[in-house]
Every structure is written in structure tokens, then in C-alpha cells.
Write an enzyme that holds these catalytic residues in place. Sequence first.
Site, mmCIF file in Angstrom:
data_model
loop_
_atom_site.group_PDB
_atom_site.id
_atom_site.type_symbol
_atom_site.label_atom_id
_atom_site.label_comp_id
_atom_site.label_asym_id
_atom_site.label_seq_id
_atom_site.Cartn_x
_atom_site.Cartn_y
_atom_site.Cartn_z
ATOM 1 N N SER A 19 0.802 -1.235 0.000
ATOM 2 C CA SER A 19 0.000 0.000 0.000
ATOM 3 C C SER A 19 0.833 1.282 0.000
ATOM 4 O O SER A 19 0.286 2.360 -0.250
ATOM 5 C CB SER A 19 -0.918 0.026 1.216
ATOM 6 N N LYS B 17 0.539 3.389 -2.983
ATOM 7 C CA LYS B 17 -0.618 4.263 -3.231
ATOM 8 C C LYS B 17 -0.229 5.739 -3.206
ATOM 9 O O LYS B 17 -0.794 6.547 -3.932
ATOM 10 C CB LYS B 17 -1.710 4.001 -2.181
ATOM 11 N N TYR C 232 -2.965 -2.130 -10.330
ATOM 12 C CA TYR C 232 -2.942 -2.008 -8.863
ATOM 13 C C TYR C 232 -2.146 -3.153 -8.225
ATOM 14 O O TYR C 232 -1.293 -2.935 -7.357
ATOM 15 C CB TYR C 232 -4.388 -1.957 -8.337
ATOM 16 N N TYR D 210 -4.225 4.094 7.875
ATOM 17 C CA TYR D 210 -5.602 3.583 7.893
ATOM 18 C C TYR D 210 -6.347 4.010 9.145
ATOM 19 O O TYR D 210 -6.211 5.147 9.582
ATOM 20 C CB TYR D 210 -5.609 2.064 7.690
ATOM 21 N N VAL E 270 0.975 -3.871 3.939
ATOM 22 C CA VAL E 270 0.771 -5.139 4.655
ATOM 23 C C VAL E 270 1.972 -6.081 4.649
ATOM 24 O O VAL E 270 1.964 -7.069 5.375
ATOM 25 C CB VAL E 270 -0.421 -5.968 4.127
#
Length: 332
Positions: free
Chosen positions: A77, A80, A205, A257, A275
Site C-alpha cells: 500500500s 498508493k 494495482y 488507515y 501489509v
Amino acid sequence: MVQGVANWNTETTEEWLQNYVDDWVSFYRKHTEDGNVASYIPILGEANKNHLGISILGSDGLSIRSGDTDISFTIQSISKVFSYIVACMTRGVSYVLDRVDVEPTGEAFNSIMHLEMRNRLEKPFNPLINAGAITVSSMLEGDTSDEKLNPLFELFERILGYRPEINVEVYESERDSSMRNRAIGYYLLETGFLESDLNITLETYFKQCSIEITIDDLAKIGTVLANDGEDPATGEEVIPRQVARLSKALMLTCGMYDASGKFAAYVGVPAKSGVSGGIIAVSPPRVREESLPFKNGCGIGVYGPALDEQGNSIAGIRLLRHIANQWDLSIF
Ligand code: DON
């Protein structure tokens, strides 16, 4: 007393800081037992949960590295932030802001619920949750996933001096266990958010998440963000200032998050987790008068694959919290 500061203005600075960070890493390594490696992507479950490493690179070149520093892992992530940066650079900031918002959700990274909670004519909450990130991947220019990702690789190459690679095994494992992301993708397709074919968007992605990097890479990229897009080693603007600052605001409010609020309160620097156990953290130059380590700003890369319930490196967060408190890194 602030640790790791005594004598820091002498030629022994590096040694002092190194000794403290070594102690802190061995202390927090024990905390890896409190977490678990991600297993929803089968190959990530093979990581050693006791690994913990940190790389801190100052704007002035001072480098402190400790623990498991030489392991490469997939960016997940953390990518991103950089697909968002590339989308802003290629499509324009207002184009991207019109299509993906900048509000935290307080929900898990792969939550579907919040998409339905908002009026369907509106946009995904932010680019650092999966719904927003998949929308951003669809905005990248190109007809294939490789074409779409080329500017992202070029950005990394410009900063790192080498072109990172996709870990094909992780990519395939991710692709083949992607039910949740496909569900999000179909929802985005149905609501008209996707700007390119669903399969190509998801392939983009999954591939961006599978790029292999190291904590040194994250630290180096972090120095660029710390300096608002300018690489302090060369003085070159690699990311436009407005885009770098926007990205740091998103990292601070959404990067960890549903633990972003706590991270801002207890650590206080922009950061983004993945992760596989990586975290990039950014400490901008500080204007306080005290002579503190990394006063001119630094980038920090952490790797610790044992995760907490929110999917963030459990020992990595505790280590960062300790360092931020000791060295007064908080931006607040
Ligand atoms: O979307 C996924 O499932 C992953 N490839 C990326 C998730 C991730 O890293 C979330 N981070 N904490």
C-alpha cells in the site's frame, strides 16, 4: 533527557545515534511477537515475523541503519502514495482532486461499506484506501498495466538511481487471492469511477503493490518528501512542491488507515504503511532551536512484517513512536 543527543555535535554523532538505535531495535524486536504476518495474500504469510529493521537518512546525508536492513520486500500500500503523485503529475492536481477526495474514513483499508455510505454521485474518500487507490490506478495513462506504471518506475528510478522490479510471485499470489479488491473494482465500475478497463486497472494495482524495495529505498524517497519534492542530495525538484505537500497531508490523515489518528497523535509525522510490513515516514526540517538529530529533516524506512489489527507493522510503529519522542520529531 533526550536520548541519542548527547555529544551529537561532535565527530562521534553517528556512533552515538547508531548505538541508541541499535538498542531500540533490539528492544522492539521482542514486540514482533505481539503481531502476525499478513496471510490473506498467501505468499506474504511466509515472511519471518521476528524481522525488524530501520533506515534513517538525513537531508544532509547522515545515515543510521539498524536491525534487518538488507531484506527486500514488496511495497504494497505504500505504492498508493506514489501512484497518486504520478496521477497528479500527469493528469493535474485538480483533475485528480475532482475524482478522489482527501478525507479519512476511519475504516479498514479494504472496506467496501464506506463506498455505499456516501452518495453514489460522490467520489472515493481518499487515495490511500483501496477504493481510492484503484480509482487512481485507473487514471494512470496508458493502454496496458506496464504502460500505466512506466511513469511510476521512472519516478523511482530518478530518486533511487535504479529501476525497482515487480516480484512476480507476489503479484500472482495477490492477483489470485483478490476477491475483495475485485468486489471493490466492480463497485467502482458500476458507479462510473473507473477511467480504464477493470481488468487492466486491477492488474496495474496488483503490480504496483508487488514492486520490490528496501528500507534504504524508502528512507531515500522519504528525504524527497521531507524536502517538499526536492532531492536534498542533488537539489533537483523531482516531485512538484504542491503535489509533495498534498501527499504528506494525505499520509498524515489517512496513511496508517484506521490508526492514522493515533499515529498522528503519538508519532506526529506523515507516514504510510503496507501489509508486507513496510512503513515510510517523513520528518520535515524542524525550526526549533534545540540541537536535535536530523533537524534538517529525514526520511525513514521501516520493515517489520508482524502486523497489528489495522495491518500496520506492530513493532515498526512502536519503534517509530519511541524515536519520534526521543528526538522530538513530531510536526505539531
Ligand atoms: O490491496 C491489497 O490487498 C494489498 N495489495 C495492499 C494492501 C496494503 O498494503 C494495506 N496496508 N496496510
